[in-house]
Design a protein around this motif. Structure first.
Motif, short mmCIF file in Angstrom:
data_model
loop_
_atom_site.label_atom_id
_atom_site.label_comp_id
_atom_site.label_asym_id
_atom_site.label_seq_id
_atom_site.Cartn_x
_atom_site.Cartn_y
_atom_site.Cartn_z
N ALA A 105 0.83 -1.21 0.00
CA ALA A 105 0.00 0.00 0.00
C ALA A 105 0.86 1.27 0.00
CB ALA A 105 -0.94 0.00 1.21
N ARG A 106 1.98 1.21 0.73
CA ARG A 106 2.86 2.38 0.81
C ARG A 106 3.55 2.68 -0.52
NH1 ARG A 106 4.54 0.46 5.73
NH2 ARG A 106 6.34 -0.56 4.78
N ASN A 107 3.77 1.64 -1.33
CA ASN A 107 4.57 1.82 -2.55
C ASN A 107 3.77 1.82 -3.85
OD1 ASN A 107 7.46 1.90 -1.60
ND2 ASN A 107 6.74 0.06 -0.55
N VAL A 108 2.48 1.45 -3.76
CA VAL A 108 1.72 1.24 -5.00
C VAL A 108 1.51 2.53 -5.79
CG1 VAL A 108 -0.58 1.35 -3.89
CG2 VAL A 108 -0.30 0.08 -6.00
N SER A 109 1.35 3.67 -5.11
CA SER A 109 1.09 4.91 -5.86
C SER A 109 2.28 5.30 -6.73
CB SER A 109 0.75 6.06 -4.90
OG SER A 109 -0.48 5.78 -4.27
#
Ligand code: C5P
Length: 221
Positions: free
Chosen positions: A92-96
Protein backbone atom coordinates in the motif's frame (compact mmCIF):
# COMPACT_ATOMS: atom_id res chain seq x y z
CA UNK A 1 -22.68 -2.99 -20.62
CA UNK A 2 -19.67 -1.46 -18.91
CA UNK A 3 -19.93 -0.09 -15.39
CA UNK A 4 -17.02 2.04 -14.14
CA UNK A 5 -16.64 2.73 -10.44
CA UNK A 6 -13.90 5.15 -9.46
CA UNK A 7 -13.03 7.00 -6.29
CA UNK A 8 -10.45 7.51 -3.55
CA UNK A 9 -8.94 4.80 -1.34
CA UNK A 10 -11.27 2.79 0.90
CA UNK A 11 -14.47 4.44 -0.36
CA UNK A 12 -16.12 1.02 -0.65
CA UNK A 13 -15.61 0.62 -4.40
CA UNK A 14 -14.70 -3.06 -4.37
CA UNK A 15 -17.47 -4.01 -1.92
CA UNK A 16 -20.10 -2.34 -4.09
CA UNK A 17 -18.59 -3.46 -7.40
CA UNK A 18 -18.51 -7.11 -6.28
CA UNK A 19 -22.17 -7.05 -5.22
CA UNK A 20 -23.26 -5.37 -8.46
CA UNK A 21 -21.23 -7.80 -10.59
CA UNK A 22 -22.72 -10.74 -8.75
CA UNK A 23 -26.30 -9.46 -9.03
CA UNK A 24 -25.92 -8.56 -12.72
CA UNK A 25 -23.86 -11.65 -13.55
CA UNK A 26 -21.02 -9.47 -14.85
CA UNK A 27 -17.29 -9.90 -14.43
CA UNK A 28 -15.79 -7.88 -11.58
CA UNK A 29 -12.41 -6.34 -12.40
CA UNK A 30 -10.35 -5.03 -9.49
CA UNK A 31 -7.81 -2.80 -11.24
CA UNK A 32 -6.19 -1.73 -7.95
CA UNK A 33 -5.23 -5.38 -7.44
CA UNK A 34 -3.29 -5.24 -10.72
CA UNK A 35 -1.21 -2.23 -9.64
CA UNK A 36 -0.72 -3.87 -6.27
CA UNK A 37 0.49 -7.07 -7.97
CA UNK A 38 3.08 -5.16 -10.02
CA UNK A 39 4.22 -3.47 -6.80
CA UNK A 40 4.53 -6.82 -5.05
CA UNK A 41 6.49 -8.20 -8.02
CA UNK A 42 8.96 -5.30 -7.67
CA UNK A 43 9.32 -5.82 -3.91
CA UNK A 44 9.83 -9.56 -4.37
CA UNK A 45 12.53 -8.90 -6.97
CA UNK A 46 14.14 -6.49 -4.48
CA UNK A 47 13.64 -3.60 -6.85
CA UNK A 48 13.17 -0.13 -5.40
CA UNK A 49 9.57 0.84 -6.29
CA UNK A 50 10.82 4.41 -6.83
CA UNK A 51 13.20 3.23 -9.56
CA UNK A 52 10.99 3.68 -12.63
CA UNK A 53 13.45 2.14 -15.10
CA UNK A 54 13.90 -0.98 -12.97
CA UNK A 55 10.11 -1.40 -12.60
CA UNK A 56 9.66 -0.90 -16.36
CA UNK A 57 12.30 -3.56 -17.05
CA UNK A 58 10.48 -5.99 -14.78
CA UNK A 59 7.10 -5.59 -16.51
CA UNK A 60 7.60 -8.26 -19.24
CA UNK A 61 8.08 -10.78 -16.45
CA UNK A 62 4.87 -9.88 -14.65
CA UNK A 63 1.82 -12.01 -15.37
CA UNK A 64 -1.40 -11.23 -13.53
CA UNK A 65 -4.44 -13.51 -13.45
CA UNK A 66 -7.75 -13.54 -11.61
CA UNK A 67 -9.67 -16.68 -10.71
CA UNK A 68 -13.08 -17.00 -9.09
CA UNK A 69 -12.94 -17.68 -5.36
CA UNK A 70 -15.00 -17.21 -2.21
CA UNK A 71 -15.49 -14.81 -0.56
CA UNK A 72 -13.05 -12.88 -2.75
CA UNK A 73 -11.68 -13.30 -6.24
CA UNK A 74 -8.21 -14.85 -6.16
CA UNK A 75 -5.27 -12.90 -7.56
CA UNK A 76 -2.26 -14.65 -9.07
CA UNK A 77 1.16 -13.22 -9.82
CA UNK A 78 3.23 -15.43 -12.14
CA UNK A 79 1.12 -18.44 -11.17
CA UNK A 80 1.44 -17.85 -7.43
CA UNK A 81 -1.59 -16.82 -5.36
CA UNK A 82 -1.08 -13.35 -3.87
CA UNK A 83 -4.65 -12.39 -2.87
CA UNK A 84 -3.63 -11.53 0.72
CA UNK A 85 -0.03 -10.53 0.02
CA UNK A 86 -1.05 -7.58 -2.19
CA UNK A 87 -3.00 -6.08 0.75
CA UNK A 88 0.10 -5.60 2.92
CA UNK A 89 1.09 -2.19 4.29
CA UNK A 90 4.33 -2.34 2.37
CA UNK A 91 2.49 -2.77 -0.93
CA UNK A 92 0.00 0.00 0.00
CA UNK A 93 2.86 2.38 0.81
CA UNK A 94 4.57 1.82 -2.55
CA UNK A 95 1.72 1.24 -5.00
CA UNK A 96 1.09 4.91 -5.86
CA UNK A 97 4.69 5.32 -7.07
CA UNK A 98 4.50 2.21 -9.24
CA UNK A 99 1.06 3.22 -10.58
CA UNK A 100 2.42 6.60 -11.70
CA UNK A 101 4.75 5.10 -14.34
CA UNK A 102 3.65 5.38 -17.99
CA UNK A 103 4.75 1.87 -18.98
CA UNK A 104 2.95 0.32 -16.01
CA UNK A 105 -0.26 2.22 -16.77
CA UNK A 106 -0.16 1.28 -20.46
CA UNK A 107 0.31 -2.41 -19.67
CA UNK A 108 -2.47 -2.46 -17.05
CA UNK A 109 -4.87 -0.40 -19.17
CA UNK A 110 -4.38 -2.81 -22.11
CA UNK A 111 -5.11 -5.77 -19.87
CA UNK A 112 -8.23 -4.08 -18.42
CA UNK A 113 -9.60 -3.20 -21.87
CA UNK A 114 -8.99 -6.74 -23.10
CA UNK A 115 -11.15 -8.11 -20.27
CA UNK A 116 -13.87 -5.52 -20.96
CA UNK A 117 -13.86 -6.38 -24.68
CA UNK A 118 -14.99 -9.91 -23.96
CA UNK A 119 -17.33 -9.46 -20.99
CA UNK A 120 -19.94 -7.27 -19.34
CA UNK A 121 -17.85 -5.73 -16.57
CA UNK A 122 -18.04 -3.85 -13.33
CA UNK A 123 -14.56 -2.35 -13.10
CA UNK A 124 -13.29 -0.37 -10.14
CA UNK A 125 -10.26 1.89 -9.91
CA UNK A 126 -9.14 5.49 -10.24
CA UNK A 127 -9.19 6.16 -14.00
CA UNK A 128 -11.78 3.75 -15.39
CA UNK A 129 -14.35 6.41 -16.32
CA UNK A 130 -11.72 8.89 -17.55
CA UNK A 131 -9.20 6.71 -19.37
CA UNK A 132 -9.74 2.95 -19.42
CA UNK A 133 -13.41 2.83 -20.47
CA UNK A 134 -14.37 6.39 -21.44
CA UNK A 135 -17.39 4.97 -23.32
CA UNK A 136 -18.74 3.10 -20.28
CA UNK A 137 -22.54 3.36 -20.11
CA UNK A 138 -22.48 3.82 -16.35
CA UNK A 139 -19.87 5.79 -14.39
CA UNK A 140 -20.06 6.17 -10.65
CA UNK A 141 -17.61 8.22 -8.59
CA UNK A 142 -17.79 6.89 -5.06
CA UNK A 143 -16.67 9.13 -2.23
CA UNK A 144 -16.90 9.24 1.59
CA UNK A 145 -15.34 11.42 4.27
CA UNK A 146 -11.75 10.47 5.06
CA UNK A 147 -12.79 9.91 8.70
CA UNK A 148 -15.39 7.35 7.72
CA UNK A 149 -13.09 5.66 5.20
CA UNK A 150 -10.37 5.25 7.82
CA UNK A 151 -12.88 3.95 10.37
CA UNK A 152 -14.25 1.39 7.93
CA UNK A 153 -10.75 0.17 7.08
CA UNK A 154 -9.83 0.03 10.78
CA UNK A 155 -12.87 -2.10 11.62
CA UNK A 156 -12.20 -4.33 8.62
CA UNK A 157 -8.59 -4.91 9.74
CA UNK A 158 -9.74 -5.72 13.25
CA UNK A 159 -12.43 -8.10 12.02
CA UNK A 160 -9.84 -9.88 9.88
CA UNK A 161 -7.46 -9.96 12.82
CA UNK A 162 -4.71 -8.36 10.76
CA UNK A 163 -2.50 -5.42 11.42
CA UNK A 164 -3.91 -4.44 14.79
CA UNK A 165 -0.85 -2.29 15.49
CA UNK A 166 -1.86 0.40 12.96
CA UNK A 167 -3.79 3.15 14.74
CA UNK A 168 -6.80 4.96 13.32
CA UNK A 169 -4.71 8.14 13.03
CA UNK A 170 -2.03 6.30 11.05
CA UNK A 171 -4.64 4.78 8.75
CA UNK A 172 -6.19 8.20 8.15
CA UNK A 173 -2.80 9.66 7.26
CA UNK A 174 -1.93 6.75 4.94
CA UNK A 175 -5.25 7.07 3.10
CA UNK A 176 -4.87 10.85 2.70
CA UNK A 177 -1.32 10.47 1.47
CA UNK A 178 -2.24 7.82 -1.12
CA UNK A 179 -5.18 9.95 -2.35
CA UNK A 180 -2.86 12.95 -2.68
CA UNK A 181 -0.33 10.99 -4.75
CA UNK A 182 -3.04 9.38 -6.89
CA UNK A 183 -4.78 12.71 -7.61
CA UNK A 184 -1.59 14.63 -8.37
CA UNK A 185 0.20 12.24 -10.70
CA UNK A 186 0.69 13.27 -14.31
CA UNK A 187 -0.89 10.33 -16.13
CA UNK A 188 -4.55 9.41 -15.55
CA UNK A 189 -4.85 10.91 -12.06
CA UNK A 190 -7.74 10.07 -9.74
CA UNK A 191 -10.49 12.35 -11.03
CA UNK A 192 -14.24 12.26 -11.48
CA UNK A 193 -15.15 11.89 -15.15
CA UNK A 194 -17.33 14.77 -16.37
CA UNK A 195 -20.19 12.37 -17.06
CA UNK A 196 -19.83 10.33 -13.85
CA UNK A 197 -22.45 10.42 -11.11
CA UNK A 198 -20.97 11.23 -7.71
CA UNK A 199 -22.23 9.06 -4.89
CA UNK A 200 -21.31 10.06 -1.33
CA UNK A 201 -21.48 6.98 0.88
CA UNK A 202 -20.77 8.77 4.17
CA UNK A 203 -23.33 7.54 6.71
CA UNK A 204 -24.86 5.00 4.30
CA UNK A 205 -25.00 1.25 4.78
CA UNK A 206 -23.72 -1.11 2.09
CA UNK A 207 -27.31 -1.99 1.16
CA UNK A 208 -28.19 1.69 0.77
CA UNK A 209 -25.19 2.32 -1.47
CA UNK A 210 -26.02 -0.73 -3.61
CA UNK A 211 -29.60 0.48 -3.95
CA UNK A 212 -28.48 3.95 -5.07
CA UNK A 213 -25.94 2.47 -7.48
CA UNK A 214 -28.67 0.29 -8.97
CA UNK A 215 -30.93 3.26 -9.54
CA UNK A 216 -28.04 5.10 -11.27
CA UNK A 217 -27.53 2.00 -13.46
CA UNK A 218 -31.25 1.82 -14.24
CA UNK A 219 -31.28 5.48 -15.31
CA UNK A 220 -28.17 5.23 -17.43
CA UNK A 221 -28.52 1.81 -19.00
O1 C5P B 1 -8.10 0.26 -5.30
P1 C5P B 1 -6.84 0.05 -4.50
O2 C5P B 1 -6.79 0.86 -3.25
O3 C5P B 1 -6.53 -1.39 -4.27
O4 C5P B 1 -5.70 0.62 -5.46
C1 C5P B 1 -4.34 0.60 -5.09
C2 C5P B 1 -3.58 1.68 -5.84
O5 C5P B 1 -3.49 1.34 -7.22
C3 C5P B 1 -4.18 3.08 -5.83
O6 C5P B 1 -3.82 3.80 -4.65
C4 C5P B 1 -3.55 3.70 -7.07
O7 C5P B 1 -2.23 4.14 -6.82
C5 C5P B 1 -3.46 2.52 -8.01
N1 C5P B 1 -4.56 2.47 -8.97
C6 C5P B 1 -4.49 3.26 -10.09
N2 C5P B 1 -5.43 3.16 -11.06
C7 C5P B 1 -6.47 2.33 -10.93
C8 C5P B 1 -6.60 1.53 -9.78
C9 C5P B 1 -5.63 1.64 -8.79
O8 C5P B 1 -3.55 4.03 -10.23
N3 C5P B 1 -7.36 2.24 -11.91
Amino acid sequence: MQIAIDGPASAGKSTIAKILANDLDYVYVDTGAMYRAVTLAALKAEIDPNDEQAVDDLLPQVEIDFKPGTPAQLVFLNGQEVTEAIRSDEVARNVSAVASYAAVRTAMTDLQRKIADNNGVVMDGRDIGTTVLPQAEVKIFLIASVKERAERRYKENQAKGIDTTTTLAELTEAIEHRDYLDSHREISPLKKADDAVELDTTGLSIDEVVERAKSIIAERA
